[in-house]
Design a protein around this motif. Structure first.
Motif, PDB file in Angstrom:
ATOM      1  N   ASP A   1     -26.453  98.712  32.757  1.00 39.98           N
ATOM      2  CA  ASP A   1     -25.685  99.430  31.747  1.00 39.98           C
ATOM      3  C   ASP A   1     -26.490 100.589  31.166  1.00 39.98           C
ATOM      4  N   ALA A   2     -27.716 100.787  31.673  1.00 40.80           N
ATOM      5  CA  ALA A   2     -28.553 101.874  31.171  1.00 40.80           C
ATOM      6  C   ALA A   2     -29.277 102.583  32.321  1.00 40.80           C
ATOM      7  N   PRO A   3     -28.556 103.088  33.323  1.00 38.08           N
ATOM      8  CA  PRO A   3     -29.230 103.796  34.417  1.00 38.08           C
ATOM      9  C   PRO A   3     -29.858 105.082  33.901  1.00 38.08           C
ATOM     10  N   ASP A   4     -31.000 105.446  34.482  1.00 36.79           N
ATOM     11  CA  ASP A   4     -31.662 106.671  34.037  1.00 36.79           C
ATOM     12  C   ASP A   4     -31.923 107.640  35.185  1.00 36.79           C
ATOM     13  N   GLY A   5     -31.250 107.420  36.298  1.00 38.53           N
ATOM     14  CA  GLY A   5     -31.390 108.319  37.427  1.00 38.53           C
ATOM     15  C   GLY A   5     -30.432 107.935  38.535  1.00 38.53           C
ATOM     16  N   CYS A   6     -30.315 108.813  39.512  1.00 37.63           N
ATOM     17  CA  CYS A   6     -29.412 108.537  40.624  1.00 37.63           C
ATOM     18  C   CYS A   6     -29.969 109.113  41.914  1.00 37.63           C
ATOM     19  N   VAL A   7     -29.395 108.659  43.017  1.00 37.74           N
ATOM     20  CA  VAL A   7     -29.716 109.196  44.335  1.00 37.74           C
ATOM     21  C   VAL A   7     -28.449 109.839  44.895  1.00 37.74           C
ATOM     22  N   ASP A   8     -28.565 111.068  45.346  1.00 37.59           N
ATOM     23  CA  ASP A   8     -27.447 111.781  45.955  1.00 37.59           C
ATOM     24  C   ASP A   8     -27.164 111.175  47.330  1.00 37.59           C
ATOM     25  N   ILE A   9     -25.958 110.626  47.511  1.00 39.91           N
ATOM     26  CA  ILE A   9     -25.613 110.013  48.802  1.00 39.91           C
ATOM     27  C   ILE A   9     -24.476 110.774  49.490  1.00 39.91           C
ATOM     28  N   SER A  10     -24.349 112.058  49.169  1.00 34.75           N
ATOM     29  CA  SER A  10     -23.284 112.857  49.777  1.00 34.75           C
ATOM     30  C   SER A  10     -23.354 112.823  51.301  1.00 34.75           C
ATOM     31  N   ASP A  11     -24.564 112.802  51.853  1.00 36.40           N
ATOM     32  CA  ASP A  11     -24.736 112.821  53.310  1.00 36.40           C
ATOM     33  C   ASP A  11     -24.684 111.439  53.932  1.00 36.40           C
ATOM     34  N   THR A  12     -24.714 110.395  53.118  1.00 33.69           N
ATOM     35  CA  THR A  12     -24.752 109.036  53.668  1.00 33.69           C
ATOM     36  C   THR A  12     -23.610 108.160  53.159  1.00 33.69           C
ATOM     37  N   PHE A  13     -22.642 108.766  52.482  1.00 35.29           N
ATOM     38  CA  PHE A  13     -21.516 107.982  51.974  1.00 35.29           C
ATOM     39  C   PHE A  13     -20.730 107.338  53.118  1.00 35.29           C
ATOM     40  N   ALA A  14     -20.547 108.062  54.203  1.00 37.88           N
ATOM     41  CA  ALA A  14     -19.800 107.505  55.344  1.00 37.88           C
ATOM     42  C   ALA A  14     -20.497 106.274  55.900  1.00 37.88           C
ATOM     43  N   ALA A  15     -21.828 106.294  55.943  1.00 36.05           N
ATOM     44  CA  ALA A  15     -22.590 105.135  56.422  1.00 36.05           C
ATOM     45  C   ALA A  15     -22.415 103.963  55.468  1.00 36.05           C
ATOM     46  N   LYS A  16     -22.391 104.228  54.179  1.00 33.32           N
ATOM     47  CA  LYS A  16     -22.175 103.177  53.177  1.00 33.32           C
ATOM     48  C   LYS A  16     -20.832 102.503  53.407  1.00 33.32           C
ATOM     49  N   VAL A  17     -19.785 103.288  53.584  1.00 36.11           N
ATOM     50  CA  VAL A  17     -18.445 102.742  53.792  1.00 36.11           C
ATOM     51  C   VAL A  17     -18.393 101.925  55.077  1.00 36.11           C
ATOM     52  N   ALA A  18     -18.985 102.446  56.148  1.00 36.06           N
ATOM     53  CA  ALA A  18     -18.994 101.721  57.424  1.00 36.06           C
ATOM     54  C   ALA A  18     -19.701 100.380  57.285  1.00 36.06           C
ATOM     55  N   ALA A  19     -20.769 100.347  56.499  1.00 39.82           N
ATOM     56  CA  ALA A  19     -21.500  99.090  56.294  1.00 39.82           C
ATOM     57  C   ALA A  19     -20.664  98.096  55.490  1.00 39.82           C
ATOM     58  N   ILE A  20     -19.989  98.562  54.448  1.00 42.88           N
ATOM     59  CA  ILE A  20     -19.141  97.669  53.649  1.00 42.88           C
ATOM     60  C   ILE A  20     -17.996  97.125  54.493  1.00 42.88           C
ATOM     61  N   GLN A  21     -17.468  97.938  55.391  1.00 38.44           N
ATOM     62  CA  GLN A  21     -16.373  97.489  56.251  1.00 38.44           C
ATOM     63  C   GLN A  21     -16.771  96.317  57.143  1.00 38.44           C
ATOM     64  N   ALA A  22     -18.058  96.159  57.391  1.00 37.47           N
ATOM     65  CA  ALA A  22     -18.520  95.029  58.205  1.00 37.47           C
ATOM     66  C   ALA A  22     -18.302  93.701  57.481  1.00 37.47           C
ATOM     67  N   HIS A  23     -18.191  93.741  56.162  1.00 30.61           N
ATOM     68  CA  HIS A  23     -17.980  92.519  55.372  1.00 30.61           C
ATOM     69  C   HIS A  23     -16.479  92.220  55.308  1.00 30.61           C
ATOM     70  N   ARG A  24     -15.904  91.909  56.446  1.00 28.14           N
ATOM     71  CA  ARG A  24     -14.460  91.754  56.540  1.00 28.14           C
ATOM     72  C   ARG A  24     -13.937  90.559  55.728  1.00 28.14           C
ATOM     73  N   SER A  25     -14.732  89.514  55.610  1.00 31.70           N
ATOM     74  CA  SER A  25     -14.275  88.346  54.852  1.00 31.70           C
ATOM     75  C   SER A  25     -14.070  88.667  53.377  1.00 31.70           C
ATOM     76  N   GLN A  26     -14.743  89.704  52.886  1.00 33.24           N
ATOM     77  CA  GLN A  26     -14.649  90.080  51.474  1.00 33.24           C
ATOM     78  C   GLN A  26     -13.779  91.308  51.246  1.00 33.24           C
ATOM     79  N   TRP A  27     -13.785  92.239  52.195  1.00 29.81           N
ATOM     80  CA  TRP A  27     -13.155  93.533  51.984  1.00 29.81           C
ATOM     81  C   TRP A  27     -12.073  93.874  53.013  1.00 29.81           C
ATOM     82  N   GLY A  28     -11.748  92.926  53.883  1.00 31.64           N
ATOM     83  CA  GLY A  28     -10.792  93.200  54.950  1.00 31.64           C
ATOM     84  C   GLY A  28      -9.388  93.508  54.467  1.00 31.64           C
ATOM     85  N   ARG A  29      -9.055  93.094  53.245  1.00 29.11           N
ATOM     86  CA  ARG A  29      -7.707  93.317  52.725  1.00 29.11           C
ATOM     87  C   ARG A  29      -7.631  94.462  51.715  1.00 29.11           C
TER      88      ARG A  29
END
Length: 238
Positions: A179-207
């Protein structure tokens, strides 16, 4: 920015409670680290063996399924080093002492410069399932204690030292779900990889009808405070 230590580290350990936590909270950052040559390792405190609404599923079946999904998800980000500690989902707080000892051992073995973990000090839990889950705080607390107190202290777990594991101090802990982040990492170039990785968790996110849109909203909100289009936020503890 406060994430400079994270982005310059040669070895990063990600300690999370369940399969899919790493990809959801920092998958874009992990992909960015791997692409620049950082050695990234995962520690899964549980195998998520109770995370289903299917009454025909056994905990053993679910654990095996979610571990398999986690391996695919991590591979999509370029991570192959995964330790499954296999504590029971939902009961992590009751395994605090052995969990802290296991994490201390892994920190001394892998010798990361930086650790990414859940924020155990996030204040009052917000009314969303991910923030209310007791395992997130338990995993964060154990990671904090192992990293800041135990792994570098020669009188903690001397049996490990007798095996040849040398005390190790990290440079920083980066906390997700804070609740108190003090910085971030720009993931504009890796957002697609993030989504592809989450899609592998079909039991949780398949629907999820619009998984990419759901997480795009999340990372847009995370970056708004720093003027970054797509980001993942962290709280730094040196």
């Amino acid at each position: 920015m406060s994430t400079d230590l994270l982005l310059s580290a040669r070895r990063v350990m990600v300690i999370v409670a369940h399969p899919d936590d790493a990809e959801i909270q920092c998958g874009g950052t992990i992909a960015r680290l791997v692409r620049q040559g950082t050695a990234v390792s995962y520690v899964l405190c549980t195998s998520g063996n109770r995370g289903t609404s299917d009454p025909t599923m056994t905990s053993e079946q679910l654990a095996a399924l979610r571990e398999a999904e986690q391996r695919v998800a991590a591979a999509r980000l370029g991570v192959g080093d995964i330790a499954f500690l296999r504590h029971d989902d939902g009961d992590l707080a009751y395994a605090a002492q052995p969990l802290r000892q296991e994490l201390t051992r892994l920190i001394r073995q892998k010798r990361p410069e930086v650790i990414i973990a859940h924020d155990p000090f996030a204040g009052l839990a917000r009314y969303e399932v991910c923030y209310l889950h007791p395992d997130h705080r338990a995993a964060g607390q154990a990671a904090f204690e192992a990293a800041f107190f135990c792994a570098g202290g020669p009188l903690f777990y001397p049996d490990q030292l007798a095996e040849g594991l040398v005390p190790h101090r990290i440079a920083a802990l980066y906390l997700v779900m804070s609740d108190a982040p003090d910085g971030c990492v720009d993931i504009s170039d890796t957002f697609a990889a993030k989504v592809a990785a989450i899609q592998a968790h079909r039991s949780q996110w398949g629907r999820q009808p619009d998984l990419e849109g759901f997480f795009r909203d999340m990372v847009e909100q995370a970056g708004a405070s720093w003027g970054v289009p797509l980001a993942e936020a962290f709280r730094l503890m040196r």
